[in-house]
Design a protein around this motif. Structure first.
Motif, PDB file in Angstrom:
ATOM      1  N   ARG A 192      -6.647   6.935  -3.531  1.00  0.00           N
ATOM      2  CA  ARG A 192      -7.897   6.784  -3.082  1.00  0.00           C
ATOM      3  C   ARG A 192      -8.159   5.695  -2.126  1.00  0.00           C
ATOM      4  NH1 ARG A 192     -12.289   5.280  -8.062  1.00  0.00           N
ATOM      5  NH2 ARG A 192     -14.194   5.741  -6.789  1.00  0.00           N
ATOM      6  N   VAL A 193      -9.016   5.455  -1.550  1.00  0.00           N
ATOM      7  CA  VAL A 193      -9.187   4.137  -0.513  1.00  0.00           C
ATOM      8  C   VAL A 193     -10.748   3.741  -0.582  1.00  0.00           C
ATOM      9  CG1 VAL A 193      -9.263   3.384   1.807  1.00  0.00           C
ATOM     10  CG2 VAL A 193      -7.335   4.729   1.075  1.00  0.00           C
ATOM     11  N   VAL A 215      -6.086   0.560   6.807  1.00  0.00           N
ATOM     12  CA  VAL A 215      -6.339   2.109   6.155  1.00  0.00           C
ATOM     13  C   VAL A 215      -5.263   2.851   6.516  1.00  0.00           C
ATOM     14  CG1 VAL A 215      -8.141   3.708   6.619  1.00  0.00           C
ATOM     15  CG2 VAL A 215      -8.772   1.399   6.417  1.00  0.00           C
ATOM     16  N   SER A 238      -2.513   2.872   4.227  1.00  0.00           N
ATOM     17  CA  SER A 238      -2.884   3.537   2.752  1.00  0.00           C
ATOM     18  C   SER A 238      -3.112   4.701   2.802  1.00  0.00           C
ATOM     19  CB  SER A 238      -4.415   2.663   2.532  1.00  0.00           C
ATOM     20  OG  SER A 238      -4.195   1.193   2.738  1.00  0.00           O
ATOM     21  N   LYS A 239      -2.711   5.546   3.663  1.00  0.00           N
ATOM     22  CA  LYS A 239      -2.887   6.970   3.574  1.00  0.00           C
ATOM     23  C   LYS A 239      -2.317   7.837   2.570  1.00  0.00           C
ATOM     24  CE  LYS A 239       0.665   7.924   7.173  1.00  0.00           C
ATOM     25  NZ  LYS A 239       1.037   8.374   8.392  1.00  0.00           N
ATOM     26  N   THR A 299      -4.689   3.163  -5.899  1.00  0.00           N
ATOM     27  CA  THR A 299      -6.024   3.132  -4.975  1.00  0.00           C
ATOM     28  C   THR A 299      -5.805   1.562  -4.290  1.00  0.00           C
ATOM     29  OG1 THR A 299      -7.383   4.017  -7.024  1.00  0.00           O
ATOM     30  CG2 THR A 299      -8.361   2.546  -5.456  1.00  0.00           C
ATOM     31  N   ALA A 300      -6.261   2.019  -2.980  1.00  0.00           N
ATOM     32  CA  ALA A 300      -6.275   0.660  -2.029  1.00  0.00           C
ATOM     33  C   ALA A 300      -7.544   0.395  -1.808  1.00  0.00           C
ATOM     34  CB  ALA A 300      -5.751   1.109  -0.722  1.00  0.00           C
ATOM     35  N   PHE A 321       0.859  -1.139  -0.010  1.00  0.00           N
ATOM     36  CA  PHE A 321      -0.071   0.002  -0.116  1.00  0.00           C
ATOM     37  C   PHE A 321       0.935   1.210  -0.036  1.00  0.00           C
ATOM     38  CE2 PHE A 321      -2.321  -3.588   1.646  1.00  0.00           C
ATOM     39  CZ  PHE A 321      -3.384  -3.360   0.761  1.00  0.00           C
ATOM     40  N   ILE A 331      -9.804  -2.405   0.462  1.00  0.00           N
ATOM     41  CA  ILE A 331      -9.665  -2.763   1.980  1.00  0.00           C
ATOM     42  C   ILE A 331     -10.827  -3.505   2.392  1.00  0.00           C
ATOM     43  CG2 ILE A 331      -9.052  -2.233   4.392  1.00  0.00           C
ATOM     44  CD1 ILE A 331      -7.409   0.023   3.036  1.00  0.00           C
ATOM     45  N   THR A 354     -13.492   0.811   0.433  1.00  0.00           N
ATOM     46  CA  THR A 354     -13.733  -0.346   1.193  1.00  0.00           C
ATOM     47  C   THR A 354     -14.746  -1.185   0.982  1.00  0.00           C
ATOM     48  OG1 THR A 354     -15.218   1.107   2.411  1.00  0.00           O
ATOM     49  CG2 THR A 354     -13.030   1.294   3.286  1.00  0.00           C
TER      50      THR A 354
END
Length: 388
Positions: free
Chosen positions: A144-145, A136, A139-140, A122-123, A117, A125, A147
């Motif tokens: 983009r994250v 999370v 992945s900062k 993009t992560a 990450f 999760i 979920t």
């Protein structure tokens, strides 16, 4: 990345792209696959020079997307250095690959996985997995994250109304772009979680739900939740790669849910010279959850198969499993015995080797028929006995 499910998710993503006639490839446990060919590899994530060689060939051949398993070992030792992943996915985490020659402890295992990450745009999760809050946080720096969850309706990809329809699994998914029903022909209720990850990838790319639905339904992975049944349907043999605590807990629980009232047996071994924690974990989980256990070989390598089996048996007995296991050193004989032992109905899980066609004994990889071939062989013998 994840302790379990990587191969299944890659296969799902591959089939979603195929439903759109988009040229795609996979890299993982079953090898490097594109344009109908599969090139075998020694590791789930190959060495970097192999990865980049095939990336070059894929681009040259017109491949647009690659779904790739990224192992903790690959991340720890830099096999994917220099790769920027468009999307990095986190499936789950369990204790595995802890040994003197892999990860010295769980924290090293987890933080190695988290390197993915730091090199993705993009992560995606899984909020339902342990340590998702730490993922999370790791992945900062991603742009983009996204979920996914079956428990939290606030997730970007929310799965709900999960149920069986005969042998298929049906579930609904809600995102801010669509709300649709999906269907899996791949057995195992736990595969909904894997499907949500694949849907998360498709959602990020902008693929319409009808193509996602079509791709998911067609997805099947050799050696993953393959079901073989006797003619009278009284015996179901499940062939799966399950090979650690998390996958054992998941598959035994799922089979007890999907085959209510049937005794569930599991057949497995542990590899020699690595992942030593599995002997305790898998012995204890099977001892607590399975109705009967067959302890056998699974790539014993330079260790004595007798020593490995006895060590596993000790852990089974430590949780009250004395009297509900057999040690059968030869794996083919163990499979034959498990089927012959059935008195009425049964679910028999053949765990660990999946579609593999070799056994590592000593320093040599010897030919092995595969669990699937042997399941069919001894179910046929069962059918013939019943027919007489």
């Amino acid at each position: 990345t994840g302790t379990k499910g990587k191969s299944s998710v890659c296969e799902m993503i591959y089939h979603i792209f195929s439903s759109l006639n988009i040229a795609a490839a996979t890299i993982g446990t079953i090898g490097i696959k594109y344009f109908g060919k599969t090139i075998p590899t020694e590791n789930s994530t190959p060495e970097s020079y192999i990865i980049f060689k095939h990336f070059y060939k894929m681009v040259d051949a017109g491949i647009q997307y690659v779904a790739m398993e990224v192992s903790s070992q690959a991340l720890k030792y830099g096999r994917t250095d220099g790769v920027t992943f468009t999307i990095g996915c986190y499936l789950n985490i369990g204790i595995d690959h802890i040994s003197a020659i892999e990860h010295p402890d769980f924290e090293d295992y987890f933080t190695s996985k988290m390197k993915l990450f730091t090199q993705c745009d993009t992560a995606v999760i899984n909020l339902d997995s342990d340590l998702s809050d730490r993922v999370v946080e790791c992945s900062k720096n991603a742009k983009r994250v996204i979920t996914f969850s079956t428990k939290n309706p606030q997730a970007d990809v929310y799965g709900y109304n999960i149920h069986k329809d005969n042998s298929e699994t049906v579930f609904s998914v809600k995102t801010d772009a669509f709300e649709s029903e999906f269907r899996l022909s791949m057995p195992g209720l736990f595969n909904v979680e894997n499907a949500l990850c694949a849907i998360g990838v498709a959602y990020v790319i902008g693929i319409s739900p009808e193509y996602i639905c079509n791709g998911l339904y067609k997805a099947k992975t050799a050696g993953r939740m393959e079901i073989y049944e006797s003619e009278d349907k009284k015996i179901a043999v499940i062939v799966d790669y399950a090979h650690n605590k998390l996958s054992f807990e998941t598959i035994i629980s799922s089979m007890k849910t999907e085959y209510v009232g049937r005794p569930v047996s599991i057949l497995f071994g542990c590899p020699g010279n690595k992942a030593l924690i599995r002997r305790k974990d898998m012995g204890e989980v099977s001892g607590k959850m399975a109705d009967f256990i067959y302890v056998t070989e699974d790539d014993p390598a330079e260790e004595k198969i007798e020593d490995i089996c006895n060590e596993i048996a000790g852990h089974i007995e430590n949780v009250g499993g004395k009297g509900k296991y057999k040690i059968v050193h030869d794996r083919e004989t163990a499979i034959k015995t498990a089927i012959e032992d059935v008195k009425d109905t049964a679910v028999i899980i053949l765990a660990g080797k999946g579609a593999e066609t070799h056994q590592k004994r000593g320093l040599v990889s010897e030919d092995y028929a595969s669990d699937a071939v042997l399941a069919r062989k001894y179910l046929k013998e069962y059918d013939e006995r019943r027919g007489k």
